[in-house]
Design a protein around this motif. Structure first.
Motif, mmCIF file in Angstrom:
data_model
loop_
_atom_site.group_PDB
_atom_site.id
_atom_site.type_symbol
_atom_site.label_atom_id
_atom_site.label_comp_id
_atom_site.label_asym_id
_atom_site.label_seq_id
_atom_site.Cartn_x
_atom_site.Cartn_y
_atom_site.Cartn_z
ATOM 1 N N LEU A 211 10.604 -46.790 -18.389
ATOM 2 C CA LEU A 211 11.656 -45.783 -18.554
ATOM 3 C C LEU A 211 12.260 -45.852 -19.950
ATOM 4 C CD1 LEU A 211 13.670 -43.675 -17.373
ATOM 5 C CD2 LEU A 211 15.075 -45.612 -16.633
ATOM 6 N N CYS A 212 12.535 -47.076 -20.412
ATOM 7 C CA CYS A 212 13.172 -47.228 -21.722
ATOM 8 C C CYS A 212 12.223 -46.894 -22.868
ATOM 9 C CB CYS A 212 13.702 -48.653 -21.874
ATOM 10 S SG CYS A 212 15.037 -49.055 -20.727
ATOM 11 N N ARG A 214 9.995 -44.670 -22.869
ATOM 12 C CA ARG A 214 9.908 -43.209 -22.963
ATOM 13 C C ARG A 214 11.112 -42.621 -23.689
ATOM 14 N NH1 ARG A 214 8.718 -40.275 -17.438
ATOM 15 N NH2 ARG A 214 8.795 -38.534 -18.913
ATOM 16 N N GLN A 215 12.196 -43.393 -23.812
ATOM 17 C CA GLN A 215 13.418 -42.870 -24.426
ATOM 18 C C GLN A 215 13.799 -43.653 -25.679
ATOM 19 O OE1 GLN A 215 16.490 -41.405 -21.553
ATOM 20 N NE2 GLN A 215 15.470 -42.803 -20.139
ATOM 21 N N THR A 246 20.249 -49.241 -15.649
ATOM 22 C CA THR A 246 19.001 -49.986 -15.813
ATOM 23 C C THR A 246 19.289 -51.446 -16.125
ATOM 24 O OG1 THR A 246 17.920 -47.990 -16.650
ATOM 25 C CG2 THR A 246 16.818 -50.088 -17.056
#
Length: 338
Positions: A211-212, A214-215, A246
């Motif tokens: 997730l991180c 991707r950002q 998160t």
């Protein structure tokens, strides 16, 4: 913090070195302990040629499971530390700063005090962390928007919640009978000797890292431009909540797994930033690998330096972390690097 650039080849080589060191760390964890395990015995157990109920197979299984627990816990704490420092734009931020770990400790210690089963300790830690996270999201709901005092007020709210949890922890320890006080103190310091590998922590760690990653552009903008992030197309308020949730989930999983192990979430992000720069595209995977490796090696030291007695691994990380962090600060003062 500044977005210091580093040559791409340097980042690649360091990531490869950390990966290789992790493999060697697992080999070291499998071979060292209070009971001797010869290389041929370890290879026979690992390849399946040894009997399943042999001493070598049992030792190898126990040591490897403990090593896996230590690596995942350290990786989760280091990744959470990177996210907290980006969220608060504060180099002193760590996974424990907003009180999530305090809530987890209260829940776990309450379960230990009541003599409940081990899975209740994990459940109590997760419930305590979730309660503090929900409380922080509610109390500081306006601070997530940013503004000149947003990060400061958010930090102060978290510190106050952490202080309240510390008071509850002291109360639980004072109420504990002698027979239960020692395991409670060991858990509070940080210890993986009684932990068992849970697939949920692996899934959580992989999901959080994916997730991180991707950002990373948005995280870079938030970390280096703060309240101006929204003018660059980054939904800062939503991203802050995502980073906090998160980091809180990672911290809760790590604390539920092994107790309150300090310094990894503070020291490892700084060390990786010092070596690789502040670009989160590299910083996130590097900190994950380095955090897992550090706790893996610290646990090997915890069960070998005073064998057959085992030390809490949190003591080892503190003894390593304090001089290492002071040395990093000295290098920053001398070289002006951050």
């Amino acid at each position: 913090m500044t977005l210091a650039a580093r040559p791409p080849w340097r980042a690649l080589w360091l990531l490869l070195a950390l990966s290789l060191a992790t493999v060697l760390g697992f080999a070291l964890a499998a071979g060292l302990g209070s009971a001797q395990l010869r290389l041929d015995e370890a290879w026979a157990a690992l390849s399946g040629r040894a009997a399943a109920d042999s001493l070598a197979s049992a030792l190898l299984a126990l040591r490897l499971e403990r090593a896996v627990v230590a690596w995942h816990t350290g990786a989760a704490l280091a990744l959470s530390g990177v996210l907290m420092q980006a969220l608060l734009r504060n180099p002193l931020a760590d996974p424990y700063i907003l009180g999530v770990s305090g809530g987890a400790a209260v829940g776990a210690l309450l379960a230990l005090l009541l003599g409940l089963a081990l899975w209740w300790v994990d459940a109590g830690a997760l419930l305590g962390a979730a309660a503090v996270s929900a409380l922080l999201l509610g109390l500081a709901r306006r601070d997530w928007q940013g503004g000149p005092l947003g990060a400061t007020l958010l930090l102060l709210t978290g510190v106050m919640l952490s202080t309240a949890c510390s008071a509850l922890i002291s109360l639980l320890l004072s109420l504990a009978p002698d027979s239960r006080l020692r395991p409670m103190v060991f858990w509070l310091i940080g210890d993986v000797s009684a932990s068992r590998w849970q697939p949920t922590l692996s899934v959580l760690l992989l999901a959080a890292l994916a997730l991180c990653l991707r950002q990373t552009r948005a995280i870079n903008v938030l970390a280096f431009y703060g309240d101006d992030a929204h003018t660059l197309g980054v939904p800062a308020a939503r991203l802050r909540r995502v980073l906090f949730l998160t980091a809180a989930a990672l911290t809760a999983g790590a604390v539920a797994n092994a107790g309150s192990i300090g310094f990894i979430g503070l020291m490892i992000p700084h060390a990786c930033r010092f070596a690789l720069g502040s670009d989160h595209r590299v910083l996130l995977p590097a900190a994950t690998l380095a955090g897992g490796l550090l706790l893996l090696l610290a646990d090997v030291a915890a069960r070998t330096v005073a064998a057959p007695m085992q030390l809490p691994v949190g003591v080892i990380t503190a003894l390593i972390g304090v001089p290492a962090f002071l040395w990093q600060l000295r290098q920053v003062r001398q070289g002006g690097r951050a």
